[in-house]
Design a protein around this motif. Structure first.
Motif, short mmCIF file in Angstrom:
data_model
loop_
_atom_site.label_atom_id
_atom_site.label_comp_id
_atom_site.label_asym_id
_atom_site.label_seq_id
_atom_site.Cartn_x
_atom_site.Cartn_y
_atom_site.Cartn_z
N LEU A 232 0.83 -1.20 0.00
CA LEU A 232 0.00 0.00 0.00
C LEU A 232 0.86 1.26 0.00
N ASN A 233 1.96 1.26 0.75
CA ASN A 233 2.84 2.42 0.78
C ASN A 233 3.51 2.64 -0.58
N GLU A 292 -13.03 -5.87 -3.87
CA GLU A 292 -12.13 -4.73 -3.75
C GLU A 292 -10.85 -4.91 -4.57
N ILE A 293 -10.29 -6.11 -4.54
CA ILE A 293 -9.03 -6.33 -5.28
C ILE A 293 -9.28 -6.29 -6.78
N GLN A 345 -5.65 -2.88 7.30
CA GLN A 345 -4.44 -3.69 7.47
C GLN A 345 -3.68 -3.34 8.74
N ALA A 346 -3.79 -2.09 9.19
CA ALA A 346 -2.98 -1.64 10.33
C ALA A 346 -3.33 -2.42 11.59
N GLY A 402 -0.79 -11.34 -4.51
CA GLY A 402 -0.56 -11.65 -3.11
C GLY A 402 -1.19 -10.64 -2.16
N MET A 403 -1.79 -9.60 -2.73
CA MET A 403 -2.46 -8.60 -1.90
C MET A 403 -3.75 -9.19 -1.32
N THR A 404 -4.02 -8.91 -0.07
CA THR A 404 -5.23 -9.41 0.59
C THR A 404 -6.05 -8.25 1.12
N VAL A 405 -7.35 -8.48 1.23
CA VAL A 405 -8.26 -7.50 1.82
C VAL A 405 -8.84 -8.11 3.08
#
Length: 472
Positions: A232-233, A292-293, A345-346, A402-405
């Motif tokens: 995300l960053n 979302e992805i 995610q935080a 590999g990104m997850t929600v």
């Protein structure tokens, strides 16, 4: 002590009957702070559509210095974003906000009086040194009840998007009448007006939980190594890289089509309006269909398509207009969805640190976009900027593998100041065992416990009962 599970979204106050509406004081605070935040962002954004055109009379003007002047504020913003937030904890929110706005006004005056691109760049560096985002958001949290903070943060967030749209229209209009210096005098005036608003904003009686609003130094390294947060960053860094790089080339291409600079706002206004109209259904559908992805990647494809269209159709105004529409549709969707994904995610008790790193990455991306875009335009021509942009977004697409929600959840915090260590440990174990608790983080220094609970699955009454029994 940390018990980990899945994820999060909003912040709410624990177990006290509260109104679901903002109070009059909260509305006033939200309005004032949104105006302060957006006035500063307005001044930063207004240079984007005009500098490549009206800066041509400055000594030292070149594609490289176009990029540096546009993106220079991002360097000092990225560098000082987190430290200025920490400073607001030491000397006060208002003091840091006034200091930051003063630096912004000073930078605007330096740029307004400049006769060289180097002095304009110095002015932009000073503008960026007024990094007050952390102090503004922390004061917003201090002045609002915990369960109402998401609304206030949303108001401030929407004001940023509105300031960008206004800047795209107002910048060309002011520059056409008063030149580049007129734009900077205008931004100096908005900074002074914002200082007046700060002086009228009430001071907080108590501080919000620090870990939810400001970065914690000890957590920076850990969150930098988080694979999901890193995606995300890097994503927001690339997004603002693209935005800055775009305006190195686009204004000059519009001039090459005999589309006068005084009329550029007539293109930006309908394009931005159209992009918002397309972006809103994308957000609604992504949430409703839990895709979302998928929509995230669709937005990236829109950016790729826009970059290629900018590259292939530079001599046709309709092609540039369509490319601009595609770009801002994808840009606005990602700009709105990335902070929400970051919040989910935080880890519990680490949102302030995560948001601090995210904001720094965002501004550093603006600086890199100006630097790299200017270099590429100098070496290979303006349209090469679009080729670079397309390649970077394709790399971002690969990075999204590999990104997850995470599952939707809510943030809560427990004040443990009146409890002994044995009572705290017992309560923490009981709270962690409640159905729907995804994560609990105990912070002994603050005498507070941060929770992430599954939205719709957590029983708040059970937590009330536990608190009551622990108190009695």
């Amino acid at each position: 002590m940390v018990y980990s599970g899945a994820a999060i979204t909003t912040t709410q106050r624990l177990m006290q009957p509260t109104s679901h509406q903002l109070t009059s004081a909260e509305k006033k605070a939200a309005t004032a702070l949104a105006l302060v935040f957006s006035s500063r962002m307005l001044g930063l954004f207004m240079l984007l559509p005009v500098f490549a055109i009206y800066g041509s009379e400055l000594v030292g003007f070149s594609p490289l210095w176009i990029g540096l002047a546009i993106g220079a504020y991002g360097f000092t913003q990225a560098l000082l974003q987190i430290p200025m937030g920490w400073l607001s904890d030491k000397i006060g929110r208002h003091q840091v906000m006034l200091l930051g706005l003063g630096l912004f006004a000073l930078g605007s005056v330096v740029a307004a009086l400049a006769d060289s691109v180097y002095m304009v760049t110095l002015g932009r560096v000073l503008q960026g040194a007024g990094a007050i985002a952390g102090a503004v958001l922390a004061l917003a949290a201090d002045l609002t009840r915990e369960e109402q903070r998401p609304k206030v943060m949303a108001i401030i967030g929407m004001s940023i998007g509105l300031s960008f749209a206004v800047a795209m229209v107002l910048g060309p209009m002011i520059a056409a009448r008063a030149g580049l210096s007129g734009v900077f005098w205008f931004t100096a005036a908005t900074a002074i007006l914002a200082m007046g608003l700060v002086l009228r904003t009430p001071k907080a009686i108590s501080q919000a939980p620090q870990r939810e609003t400001l970065a914690v130094p000890a957590l920076l390294g850990k969150l930098l190594r988080s694979p999901q947060l890193m995606r995300l960053n890097l994503g927001v860094m690339l997004l603002h890289f693209l935005l800055t790089a775009l305006f190195i080339a686009l204004p000059q291409q519009l001039l090459a089509l005999d589309f006068g600079s005084e009329a550029h706002w007539q293109l930006y206004l309908p394009v931005l309006f159209g992009s918002f109209m397309l972006m809103v259904p994308m957000i609604i559908l992504s949430v409703r269909k839990q895709q979302e992805i998928g929509f995230f990647r669709l937005a990236l494809l829109l950016l790729v398509a826009a970059a290629l269209l900018f590259w292939l159709g530079p001599l046709q105004l309709p092609a540039l207009a369509l490319a601009l529409l595609l770009f801002f549709t994808g840009f606005n969707y990602l700009e709105a969805s990335l902070p929400a994904l970051l919040s989910r995610q935080a880890p519990a008790g680490q949102k302030g640190t995560a948001m601090g790193l995210y904001s720094s990455a965002q501004f550093f991306g603006a600086f890199l976009g100006g630097l790299a875009g200017g270099l590429v335009a100098s070496w290979f021509g303006l349209t090469a900027v679009y080729v670079l942009s397309a390649l970077l977004v394709l790399g971002w697409l690969l990075l999204s593998i590999g990104m997850t929600v995470p599952a939707k959840a809510e943030r809560l915090s427990l004040d443990l100041q009146s409890k002994s260590s044995s009572e705290v440990n017992a309560l923490l174990q009981q709270v962690s065992a409640l159905p729907g608790v995804l994560e609990a983080t105990l912070v002994p220094q603050e005498q507070r416990c941060y929770l992430k609970v599954e939205a719709g699955q957590f029983d708040y009454q059970q937590l009330q009962l536990l608190q009551s029994s622990a108190t009695s």
